[in-house]
Design an enzyme around this catalytic site. Structure first.
Site, short mmCIF file in Angstrom:
data_model
loop_
_atom_site.label_atom_id
_atom_site.label_comp_id
_atom_site.label_asym_id
_atom_site.label_seq_id
_atom_site.Cartn_x
_atom_site.Cartn_y
_atom_site.Cartn_z
N CYS A 154 19.96 -4.27 9.17
CA CYS A 154 18.60 -4.28 9.72
C CYS A 154 18.00 -5.70 9.70
CB CYS A 154 17.69 -3.33 8.93
SG CYS A 154 16.06 -3.25 9.68
N ASN A 209 29.62 -2.80 18.25
CA ASN A 209 28.20 -2.58 18.58
C ASN A 209 27.56 -3.86 19.09
OD1 ASN A 209 25.19 -2.51 16.80
ND2 ASN A 209 25.56 -1.14 18.52
N GLY A 210 26.65 -3.68 20.06
CA GLY A 210 25.90 -4.80 20.61
C GLY A 210 26.05 -4.87 22.11
N ARG A 232 20.23 0.63 22.03
CA ARG A 232 19.11 0.65 22.97
C ARG A 232 19.43 1.35 24.28
NH1 ARG A 232 18.58 -5.62 22.48
NH2 ARG A 232 20.81 -5.21 22.27
C1 LIG Z 1 14.65 1.55 17.87
C2 LIG Z 1 15.83 1.03 17.10
C3 LIG Z 1 16.04 1.44 15.80
C4 LIG Z 1 17.12 0.96 15.05
N1 LIG Z 1 17.30 1.40 13.78
C5 LIG Z 1 18.40 1.01 13.09
C6 LIG Z 1 18.67 1.50 11.78
O1 LIG Z 1 17.89 2.28 11.22
N2 LIG Z 1 19.79 1.10 11.15
C7 LIG Z 1 20.67 0.21 11.75
O2 LIG Z 1 21.68 -0.13 11.14
N3 LIG Z 1 20.44 -0.29 12.97
C8 LIG Z 1 19.35 0.09 13.64
N4 LIG Z 1 19.12 -0.40 14.90
C9 LIG Z 1 20.07 -1.36 15.47
C10 LIG Z 1 21.12 -0.65 16.31
O3 LIG Z 1 21.87 0.24 15.52
C11 LIG Z 1 22.10 -1.64 16.94
O4 LIG Z 1 22.81 -2.32 15.94
C12 LIG Z 1 21.40 -2.67 17.81
O5 LIG Z 1 20.36 -2.08 18.57
C13 LIG Z 1 22.40 -3.34 18.75
O6 LIG Z 1 23.02 -2.40 19.58
P1 LIG Z 1 22.54 -2.20 21.12
O7 LIG Z 1 22.74 -3.53 21.80
O8 LIG Z 1 23.45 -1.12 21.62
O9 LIG Z 1 21.12 -1.81 21.07
C14 LIG Z 1 18.03 0.05 15.65
C15 LIG Z 1 17.82 -0.36 16.97
C16 LIG Z 1 16.73 0.11 17.70
C17 LIG Z 1 16.55 -0.37 19.10
#
Ligand SMILES: Cc1cc2nc3c(=O)[nH]c(=O)nc-3n(C[C@H](O)[C@H](O)[C@H](O)COP(=O)(O)O)c2cc1C
Length: 229
Positions: free
Chosen positions: A22, A121-122, A146
């Site tokens: 986080c 992830n990402g 997202r």
């Molecule tokens: C609204 C929101 C809440 C998230 N909450 C967490 C969380 O509680 N724990 C965590 O490890 N990552 C959390 N993330 C990060 C995502 O798991 C992920 O690592 C990050 O968004 C990158 O992936 P993406 O490009 O597919 O969004 C959160 C992301 C978003 C947008």
């Protein structure tokens, strides 16, 4: 943490996941979430203790490091040492937040170095992106953040693409129905009135930028471009 893990183990859970990713400053300043990546000895202590005190699957969600990826190999060795069952890896540092390029090459490196399956992830923003990232990293799967809020059909689309089926096209009518469902959830009586509009606006910040290919709809409505946020 061990007390919590034991409490969780009494339920029919699939496993316990430790968050080392986080990037929110109010979280990492307390040395939890991504903040833990500043102290790998502490990470090793926590994971070793958890590993030896639970029999459930133990997984980790983490980033490449706190402000650089210099300690990345050491971190991966901790994952191996603590016999972690599954690693979800966001290919950015904590300090990068949600900006900048995702280091898929380092995710590929992790896939080679650790003994457990890795989820990449990402910026998995589409079925095509998922297929490309799986191919580049050789990861066991992808984790979607997202894009799942923006396009909840993405999971079905990824499965379709990977199994050679045509990828379903989502109509604006379906998106409209999705927004309506979100509205119903966020206006449930359990949600305090003041929070309802805020919740829906939060969701729309993810959805609106992809209402049209160029993001003009969002721009015209004065919405913030949250494509990558
Ligand atoms: C609204 C929101 C809440 C998230 N909450 C967490 C969380 O509680 N724990 C965590 O490890 N990552 C959390 N993330 C990060 C995502 O798991 C992920 O690592 C990050 O968004 C990158 O992936 P993406 O490009 O597919 O969004 C959160 C992301 C978003 C947008």
């Amino acid at each position: 943490m061990i007390r919590t893990a034991h409490a969780l183990s009494r339920h029919p859970i699939a496993g316990i996941d430790l968050n080392l990713g986080c990037p929110a400053p109010r979280v990492y300043r307390k040395n939890v979430g991504g903040g833990l990546l500043r102290d790998l000895d502490q990470v090793k202590r926590i994971l070793s203790e958890l590993r030896s005190s639970i029999t459930d699957h133990l997984s980790v969600k983490m980033r490449l490091g706190f402000d650089t990826a210099e300690q990345f190999d050491r971190l991966l060795d901790v994952i191996n040492h603590c016999e972690i069952d599954l690693l979800s890896l966001h290919g950015r540092t904590v300090k990068q937040g949600y900006q900048g390029t995702v280091a898929y090459d380092l995710i590929a490196h992790a896939v080679q170095r650790v003994n457990c399956p890795v989820l990449a992830n990402g910026n998995v923003t589409s079925a095509a992106a998922a297929a490309a990232i799986l191919s580049q990293t050789q990861a066991a799967g992808v984790m979607i953040g997202r894009a799942a809020i923006r396009n909840p059909w993405i999971f079905q689309q990824v499965r379709q693409l990977l199994s050679g089926q045509p990828v379903a096209i989502v109509t604006l009518g379906q998106v409209r129905e999705y927004i309506e469902q979100l509205r119903r959830v966020t206006t449930a009586l359990t949600v305090p009135e003041g929070a309802r509009v805020g919740y829906l606006k939060g969701y729309l910040n993810y959805i609106a930028p992809s209402a049209d290919a160029g993001g003009l709809f969002c721009e015209k409505c004065g919405g913030r471009d949250r494509k990558q946020n």
